[in-house]
Design an enzyme around this catalytic site. Structure first.
Site, PDB file in Angstrom:
ATOM      1  N   ARG A 148      48.666  46.489   3.394  1.00 44.80           N
ATOM      2  CA  ARG A 148      48.291  45.083   3.404  1.00 44.80           C
ATOM      3  C   ARG A 148      48.300  44.613   4.857  1.00 44.80           C
ATOM      4  O   ARG A 148      49.042  45.157   5.687  1.00 44.80           O
ATOM      5  CB  ARG A 148      49.285  44.250   2.588  1.00 44.80           C
ATOM      6  CG  ARG A 148      49.422  44.665   1.123  1.00 44.80           C
ATOM      7  CD  ARG A 148      50.480  43.803   0.441  1.00 44.80           C
ATOM      8  NE  ARG A 148      50.603  44.121  -0.989  1.00 44.80           N
ATOM      9  CZ  ARG A 148      51.492  44.972  -1.489  1.00 44.80           C
ATOM     10  NH1 ARG A 148      52.336  45.606  -0.687  1.00 44.80           N
ATOM     11  NH2 ARG A 148      51.536  45.193  -2.793  1.00 44.80           N
ATOM     12  N   LYS A 172      55.989  43.556  -0.203  1.00 43.00           N
ATOM     13  CA  LYS A 172      56.363  42.306  -0.844  1.00 43.00           C
ATOM     14  C   LYS A 172      57.824  42.344  -1.283  1.00 43.00           C
ATOM     15  O   LYS A 172      58.326  43.380  -1.712  1.00 43.00           O
ATOM     16  CB  LYS A 172      55.465  42.052  -2.060  1.00 43.00           C
ATOM     17  CG  LYS A 172      54.011  41.754  -1.700  1.00 43.00           C
ATOM     18  CD  LYS A 172      53.199  41.464  -2.947  1.00 43.00           C
ATOM     19  CE  LYS A 172      51.764  41.104  -2.592  1.00 43.00           C
ATOM     20  NZ  LYS A 172      50.948  40.804  -3.789  1.00 43.00           N
ATOM     21  N   HIS A 243      41.695  43.596   4.027  1.00 42.44           N
ATOM     22  CA  HIS A 243      42.090  44.120   2.712  1.00 42.44           C
ATOM     23  C   HIS A 243      41.059  45.093   2.154  1.00 42.44           C
ATOM     24  O   HIS A 243      41.386  45.931   1.311  1.00 42.44           O
ATOM     25  CB  HIS A 243      42.280  42.957   1.741  1.00 42.44           C
ATOM     26  CG  HIS A 243      43.321  43.218   0.695  1.00 42.44           C
ATOM     27  ND1 HIS A 243      44.661  43.420   0.997  1.00 42.44           N
ATOM     28  CD2 HIS A 243      43.234  43.343  -0.655  1.00 42.44           C
ATOM     29  CE1 HIS A 243      45.331  43.635  -0.117  1.00 42.44           C
ATOM     30  NE2 HIS A 243      44.499  43.607  -1.126  1.00 42.44           N
ATOM     31  N   ARG A 246      42.112  48.610   2.460  1.00 44.01           N
ATOM     32  CA  ARG A 246      43.118  49.014   1.460  1.00 44.01           C
ATOM     33  C   ARG A 246      42.432  49.432   0.164  1.00 44.01           C
ATOM     34  O   ARG A 246      42.779  50.466  -0.423  1.00 44.01           O
ATOM     35  CB  ARG A 246      44.076  47.839   1.222  1.00 44.01           C
ATOM     36  CG  ARG A 246      45.152  48.072   0.164  1.00 44.01           C
ATOM     37  CD  ARG A 246      46.109  46.883   0.194  1.00 44.01           C
ATOM     38  NE  ARG A 246      46.954  46.783  -0.986  1.00 44.01           N
ATOM     39  CZ  ARG A 246      48.128  47.390  -1.129  1.00 44.01           C
ATOM     40  NH1 ARG A 246      48.576  48.210  -0.182  1.00 44.01           N
ATOM     41  NH2 ARG A 246      48.853  47.205  -2.215  1.00 44.01           N
ATOM     42  N   HIS A 269      52.714  49.008  -5.185  1.00 43.16           N
ATOM     43  CA  HIS A 269      52.547  48.045  -6.267  1.00 43.16           C
ATOM     44  C   HIS A 269      53.892  47.731  -6.905  1.00 43.16           C
ATOM     45  O   HIS A 269      54.656  48.629  -7.237  1.00 43.16           O
ATOM     46  CB  HIS A 269      51.561  48.582  -7.311  1.00 43.16           C
ATOM     47  CG  HIS A 269      50.151  48.519  -6.856  1.00 43.16           C
ATOM     48  ND1 HIS A 269      49.139  49.210  -7.463  1.00 43.16           N
ATOM     49  CD2 HIS A 269      49.565  47.830  -5.831  1.00 43.16           C
ATOM     50  CE1 HIS A 269      47.989  48.958  -6.839  1.00 43.16           C
ATOM     51  NE2 HIS A 269      48.233  48.126  -5.865  1.00 43.16           N
ATOM     52  N   TYR A 278      61.028  55.519  -5.595  1.00 43.09           N
ATOM     53  CA  TYR A 278      60.423  56.387  -4.598  1.00 43.09           C
ATOM     54  C   TYR A 278      61.317  57.583  -4.286  1.00 43.09           C
ATOM     55  O   TYR A 278      60.826  58.688  -4.046  1.00 43.09           O
ATOM     56  CB  TYR A 278      60.136  55.601  -3.309  1.00 43.09           C
ATOM     57  CG  TYR A 278      59.343  56.425  -2.321  1.00 43.09           C
ATOM     58  CD1 TYR A 278      57.957  56.500  -2.409  1.00 43.09           C
ATOM     59  CD2 TYR A 278      59.984  57.180  -1.351  1.00 43.09           C
ATOM     60  CE1 TYR A 278      57.242  57.290  -1.540  1.00 43.09           C
ATOM     61  CE2 TYR A 278      59.272  57.968  -0.482  1.00 43.09           C
ATOM     62  CZ  TYR A 278      57.895  58.019  -0.575  1.00 43.09           C
ATOM     63  OH  TYR A 278      57.185  58.808   0.284  1.00 43.09           O
TER      64      TYR A 278
END
Length: 299
Positions: A148, A172, A243, A246, A269, A278
Site C-alpha cells: 500500500r 493496517k 495502488h 498493488r 489482508h 505468518y
C-alpha cells in the site's frame, strides 16, 4: 472415490479427447483447477464435498486480491468445466457450480497494468537524476512487493533485510509482516541509496527510506503526482494510482500460478494475516512463490 491424481488425469483426457481443446487451453484449465485445489487444501475440503458457499468464498478471495473480471470469469469457467466432468462421470450427484455466477466483463474492478504497460511506464523515468532513481525504486517496490502507498512511505532502513531477501512492512492496525523483495527492487533501491547519501536529511528522518527533496519522508501526494505524470508520458490511457501497482502485483502472481493464500499473506489482508499466522507459514515458501511467479524474477 478414486485418488485425486487419477481423477485429474481422467479430466485432462476428457478435455483433450472429448472437448478437443488445444494443449494451451488444457494447461489454462489445469492452472485454474490448481488455484481451486490450493484453496480447498487451505480450507481442509475435498473437491467432492464442496458446496456453493465454499466456491463463493473462493471467488470472493479473487476479488479481494483485485483480480480483474475477465480473469475471474475464466477461472470460474475452468471450475465449472471440472465439476461438470465430475457429474458426467458419476463422481458427484449434483453440480455445486450450477448457481455460481460469472461476473460481467464490464464490471468495475480495480485497474491492472499489463507487464508491457509497466515496462513502458518505467522506461520514461529519467534515471540520471536523484529524483528519477528514487521514483524508479519506489515503483519497483510497489510492484514487486504489492505494498500500500501508506506502507511504502513508512519504510525504514531498519526494515530492509536484503541478505535474507525480505522487507518488514507495517500495515493496517500497526500489524507487521515480512514480504519477499525481488532482486530488481533491491537493485533499484541500492542505486537510489547512492543519491540519498548526498541529501540533507532532516532530524527525525534519518531512518526513513524514501525521502523528498526537503529531506523528510516522501508524501503520498507526491507519489500520486509522479505516477500520473509518468503514465501520461508513457501514453497509458488508464486511470492509475500507486495502488494500481498493488493490484497488478496480485494479478500477475495469480496468473503466473502463485498460491492464493500466499498472495494474501504477502498483501497483508486483515482477515487472514496477523503476525501469529505468518509465523506458522514457511518464509522460504513465500519467497519461493515470488521467485517462481512474479515477472520481475523471470529472466
Amino acid at each position: 472415490m478414486e485418488t485425486k491424481d487419477n481423477i485429474i488425469k481422467k479430466y485432462r483426457n476428457y478435455l483433450l479427447l472429448e472437448k478437443s481443446l488445444s494443449p494451451n487451453s488444457i494447461d489454462a484449465y489445469m492452472t485454474d483447477l490448481d488455484k481451486l485445489s490450493g484453496f480447498l487444501g487451505d480450507e481442509g475440503l475435498k473437491a467432492e464435498d464442496v458446496k456453493l458457499d465454499d466456491l463463493q468464498q473462493f471467488i470472493a478471495q479473487l476479488y479481494d486480491l483485485g483480480i480483474n473480471a475477465r480473469s475471474v470469469a475464466r477461472i470460474i469457467s475452468g471450475i465449472k468445466s471440472f465439476y461438470n466432468f465430475l457429474v458426467l462421470d458419476g463422481y458427484m450427484q449434483a453440480d455445486p457450480t450450477e448457481l455460481l455466477e460469472t461476473p460481467k466483463i464490464g464490471l468495475k474492478l480495480p485497474t491492472v497494468l499489463s507487464l508491457d504497460e509497466i515496462e513502458k511506464l518505467m522506461s520514461v523515468i529519467d534515471l540520471s537524476t536523484k529524483e528519477g532513481q528514487r521514483n524508479r525504486a519506489i515503483l519497483e517496490v510497489l510492484y514487486s512487493c504489492g505494498l500500500r502507498i501508506s506502507e511504502l512511505t513508512k519504510l525504514k532502513f531498519s526494515d530492509l533485510f536484503f541478505d535474507e531477501g525480505f522487507i518488514k512492512v507495517e500495515g493496517k492496525g500497526s500489524k507487521q509482516r515480512l514480504v519477499p523483495v525481488s532482486h530488481t527492487a533491491i537493485n533499484e533501491i541500492e542505486k537510489y541509496l547512492y543519491y540519498r547519501r548526498e541529501m540533507d536529511i532532516k532530524k527525525g528522518s534519518e531512518d526513513v527510506l524514501f525521502l523528498s527533496n526537503r529531506g523528510t519522508a516522501i508524501s503520498r501526494i507526491m507519489v500520486f503526482h509522479f505516477v500520473k505524470q509518468y503514465a501520461d508520458q508513457a501514453g497509458i490511457k488508464k486511470t492509475i494510482s500507486p495502488h494500481t501497482f498493488r493490484h497488478s502485483f496480485a494479478t500477475h502472481l495469480l496468473e503466473g500460478g502463485a498460491n492464493i493464500r500466499a498472495i494474501q499473506l504477502m498483501l497483508g489482508h486483515e482477515k487472514i494475516t496477523t503476525t501469529e499466522i505468518y509465523t506458522h507459514m514457511d518464509r522460504e515458501y513465500l519467497r519461493q512463490e515470488i521467485i517462481e511467479h512474479h515477472p520481475r524474477n523471470k529472466k
